[in-house]
Scaffold this motif. Sequence first.
Motif, PDB file in Angstrom:
ATOM      1  N   GLY A  35       0.868  -1.252   0.059  1.00  0.00           N
ATOM      2  CA  GLY A  35       0.125   0.075   0.020  1.00  0.00           C
ATOM      3  C   GLY A  35       0.964   1.250   0.033  1.00  0.00           C
ATOM      4  O   GLY A  35       2.076   1.411  -0.371  1.00  0.00           O
ATOM      5  N   TRP A  36       0.166   2.317   0.602  1.00  0.00           N
ATOM      6  CA  TRP A  36       0.862   3.592   0.359  1.00  0.00           C
ATOM      7  C   TRP A  36       0.732   4.332   1.747  1.00  0.00           C
ATOM      8  O   TRP A  36      -0.225   4.126   2.585  1.00  0.00           O
ATOM      9  CB  TRP A  36       0.011   4.510  -0.320  1.00  0.00           C
ATOM     10  CG  TRP A  36       0.124   4.073  -1.772  1.00  0.00           C
ATOM     11  CD1 TRP A  36      -0.970   3.009  -2.503  1.00  0.00           C
ATOM     12  CD2 TRP A  36       0.981   4.244  -2.748  1.00  0.00           C
ATOM     13  NE1 TRP A  36      -0.226   2.946  -3.709  1.00  0.00           N
ATOM     14  CE2 TRP A  36       0.497   3.831  -3.986  1.00  0.00           C
ATOM     15  CE3 TRP A  36       2.216   5.227  -3.039  1.00  0.00           C
ATOM     16  CZ2 TRP A  36       1.278   3.915  -5.298  1.00  0.00           C
ATOM     17  CZ3 TRP A  36       2.897   5.255  -4.074  1.00  0.00           C
ATOM     18  CH2 TRP A  36       2.580   4.746  -5.073  1.00  0.00           C
ATOM     19  N   SER A  49      -3.453   3.696   2.402  1.00  0.00           N
ATOM     20  CA  SER A  49      -4.317   2.698   2.143  1.00  0.00           C
ATOM     21  C   SER A  49      -3.276   1.211   1.856  1.00  0.00           C
ATOM     22  O   SER A  49      -2.104   1.577   1.862  1.00  0.00           O
ATOM     23  CB  SER A  49      -4.691   3.010   0.667  1.00  0.00           C
ATOM     24  OG  SER A  49      -5.637   2.148   0.057  1.00  0.00           O
ATOM     25  N   CYS A  50      -4.129   0.218   1.865  1.00  0.00           N
ATOM     26  CA  CYS A  50      -3.385  -1.035   1.717  1.00  0.00           C
ATOM     27  C   CYS A  50      -4.364  -1.884   0.800  1.00  0.00           C
ATOM     28  O   CYS A  50      -5.770  -1.850   1.006  1.00  0.00           O
ATOM     29  CB  CYS A  50      -3.377  -1.616   3.234  1.00  0.00           C
ATOM     30  SG  CYS A  50      -2.766  -3.197   3.321  1.00  0.00           S
ATOM     31  N   ILE A  51      -3.772  -2.673   0.312  1.00  0.00           N
ATOM     32  CA  ILE A  51      -4.619  -3.912  -0.674  1.00  0.00           C
ATOM     33  C   ILE A  51      -3.685  -5.054  -0.224  1.00  0.00           C
ATOM     34  O   ILE A  51      -2.445  -5.409  -0.270  1.00  0.00           O
ATOM     35  CB  ILE A  51      -4.340  -3.547  -2.018  1.00  0.00           C
ATOM     36  CG1 ILE A  51      -5.297  -4.707  -2.825  1.00  0.00           C
ATOM     37  CG2 ILE A  51      -3.121  -3.432  -2.690  1.00  0.00           C
ATOM     38  CD1 ILE A  51      -5.750  -4.382  -4.274  1.00  0.00           C
ATOM     39  N   ASP A  52      -4.636  -6.058   0.177  1.00  0.00           N
ATOM     40  CA  ASP A  52      -4.293  -7.386   0.506  1.00  0.00           C
ATOM     41  C   ASP A  52      -4.179  -8.098  -0.928  1.00  0.00           C
ATOM     42  O   ASP A  52      -5.017  -8.721  -1.504  1.00  0.00           O
ATOM     43  CB  ASP A  52      -4.962  -8.156   1.709  1.00  0.00           C
ATOM     44  CG  ASP A  52      -4.518  -9.589   1.660  1.00  0.00           C
ATOM     45  OD1 ASP A  52      -4.993 -10.100   2.689  1.00  0.00           O
ATOM     46  OD2 ASP A  52      -3.717 -10.123   1.246  1.00  0.00           O
ATOM     47  N   VAL A  93       4.929  13.709   0.801  1.00  0.00           N
ATOM     48  CA  VAL A  93       5.655  12.571  -0.031  1.00  0.00           C
ATOM     49  C   VAL A  93       5.004  11.120   0.233  1.00  0.00           C
ATOM     50  O   VAL A  93       4.789  11.063   1.116  1.00  0.00           O
ATOM     51  CB  VAL A  93       7.083  12.466   0.530  1.00  0.00           C
ATOM     52  CG1 VAL A  93       7.943  11.527  -0.227  1.00  0.00           C
ATOM     53  CG2 VAL A  93       7.717  13.868   0.318  1.00  0.00           C
ATOM     54  N   TYR A  94       4.564  10.757  -0.601  1.00  0.00           N
ATOM     55  CA  TYR A  94       3.911   9.495  -0.804  1.00  0.00           C
ATOM     56  C   TYR A  94       4.956   8.328  -1.059  1.00  0.00           C
ATOM     57  O   TYR A  94       5.512   8.299  -2.193  1.00  0.00           O
ATOM     58  CB  TYR A  94       2.711   9.393  -1.766  1.00  0.00           C
ATOM     59  CG  TYR A  94       1.472  10.330  -1.400  1.00  0.00           C
ATOM     60  CD1 TYR A  94       0.414   9.492  -0.999  1.00  0.00           C
ATOM     61  CD2 TYR A  94       1.584  11.485  -1.436  1.00  0.00           C
ATOM     62  CE1 TYR A  94      -0.588  10.305  -0.544  1.00  0.00           C
ATOM     63  CE2 TYR A  94       0.436  12.334  -0.893  1.00  0.00           C
ATOM     64  CZ  TYR A  94      -0.702  11.733  -0.533  1.00  0.00           C
ATOM     65  OH  TYR A  94      -1.891  12.530  -0.090  1.00  0.00           O
ATOM     66  N   TYR A  95       4.663   7.289  -0.108  1.00  0.00           N
ATOM     67  CA  TYR A  95       5.863   6.016  -0.405  1.00  0.00           C
ATOM     68  C   TYR A  95       5.066   4.944  -0.741  1.00  0.00           C
ATOM     69  O   TYR A  95       3.851   4.798   0.156  1.00  0.00           O
ATOM     70  CB  TYR A  95       6.615   5.936   1.068  1.00  0.00           C
ATOM     71  CG  TYR A  95       7.264   6.967   1.335  1.00  0.00           C
ATOM     72  CD1 TYR A  95       8.669   7.233   1.199  1.00  0.00           C
ATOM     73  CD2 TYR A  95       6.881   7.979   2.189  1.00  0.00           C
ATOM     74  CE1 TYR A  95       9.564   7.893   1.294  1.00  0.00           C
ATOM     75  CE2 TYR A  95       7.636   9.190   2.507  1.00  0.00           C
ATOM     76  CZ  TYR A  95       9.030   9.172   2.214  1.00  0.00           C
ATOM     77  OH  TYR A  95      10.041  10.336   2.522  1.00  0.00           O
ATOM     78  N   CYS A  96       5.636   4.063  -1.173  1.00  0.00           N
ATOM     79  CA  CYS A  96       4.910   2.607  -1.623  1.00  0.00           C
ATOM     80  C   CYS A  96       5.736   1.856  -0.683  1.00  0.00           C
ATOM     81  O   CYS A  96       6.768   1.779  -0.386  1.00  0.00           O
ATOM     82  CB  CYS A  96       5.130   2.214  -3.047  1.00  0.00           C
ATOM     83  SG  CYS A  96       4.893   0.477  -3.305  1.00  0.00           S
ATOM     84  N   ALA A  97       4.940   0.901   0.010  1.00  0.00           N
ATOM     85  CA  ALA A  97       5.493  -0.085   1.152  1.00  0.00           C
ATOM     86  C   ALA A  97       4.599  -1.245   1.184  1.00  0.00           C
ATOM     87  O   ALA A  97       3.504  -1.068   0.903  1.00  0.00           O
ATOM     88  CB  ALA A  97       5.291   0.794   2.542  1.00  0.00           C
ATOM     89  N   ALA A  98       5.219  -2.142   1.662  1.00  0.00           N
ATOM     90  CA  ALA A  98       4.882  -3.593   1.580  1.00  0.00           C
ATOM     91  C   ALA A  98       4.646  -3.971   3.038  1.00  0.00           C
ATOM     92  O   ALA A  98       4.999  -3.558   3.896  1.00  0.00           O
ATOM     93  CB  ALA A  98       5.651  -4.636   0.870  1.00  0.00           C
ATOM     94  N   HIS A  99       3.758  -5.112   3.148  1.00  0.00           N
ATOM     95  CA  HIS A  99       3.424  -5.692   4.530  1.00  0.00           C
ATOM     96  C   HIS A  99       2.515  -4.662   5.216  1.00  0.00           C
ATOM     97  O   HIS A  99       3.090  -4.542   6.603  1.00  0.00           O
ATOM     98  CB  HIS A  99       4.495  -6.215   5.127  1.00  0.00           C
ATOM     99  CG  HIS A  99       5.369  -7.151   4.031  1.00  0.00           C
ATOM    100  ND1 HIS A  99       5.086  -8.194   3.632  1.00  0.00           N
ATOM    101  CD2 HIS A  99       6.601  -7.094   3.673  1.00  0.00           C
ATOM    102  CE1 HIS A  99       5.764  -9.001   3.069  1.00  0.00           C
ATOM    103  NE2 HIS A  99       6.773  -8.321   2.845  1.00  0.00           N
TER     104      HIS A  99
END
Length: 127
Positions: A35-36, A49-52, A93-99
């Motif tokens: 997500g972000w 936000s997050c998507i599984d 600043v928007y970051y893409c991140a996992a988990h």
Amino acid sequence: DVQLQASGGGLVQAGGSLRLSCAASGLTFGAYAIGWLRQAPGKEREGVSCIDTSDGDTYYADSVEGRFTISSDDAKNTVYLQMNSLKPEDTAVYYCAAHCTVVRARGTTIRFPDDYWGQGTQVTVSS
């Protein structure tokens, strides 16, 4: 190594739209959530936000619910954030991140571990 490359930021007027993209490598979509998050000067970081990717469930911070939409293309290992009706307070600043994980207490809170962030992309919304 895991790479999370965000792009698509820019300068827009209030009420405008942007579409952010994140190309992931070193991870397999369908096996994790992604997500972000965003960081603005003087404010604490906020999970947006997050998507599984294992089931497609999506989650949003209360501050963006109804305006932002997260989606993913598992074949391309890419996640998107469509941002509509942008407000000056969305500037960050928007970051893409996992988990990412989601906690539903006093609203929806999206959390990310510290070691799965990519480089951010600047979003600036003028009034």
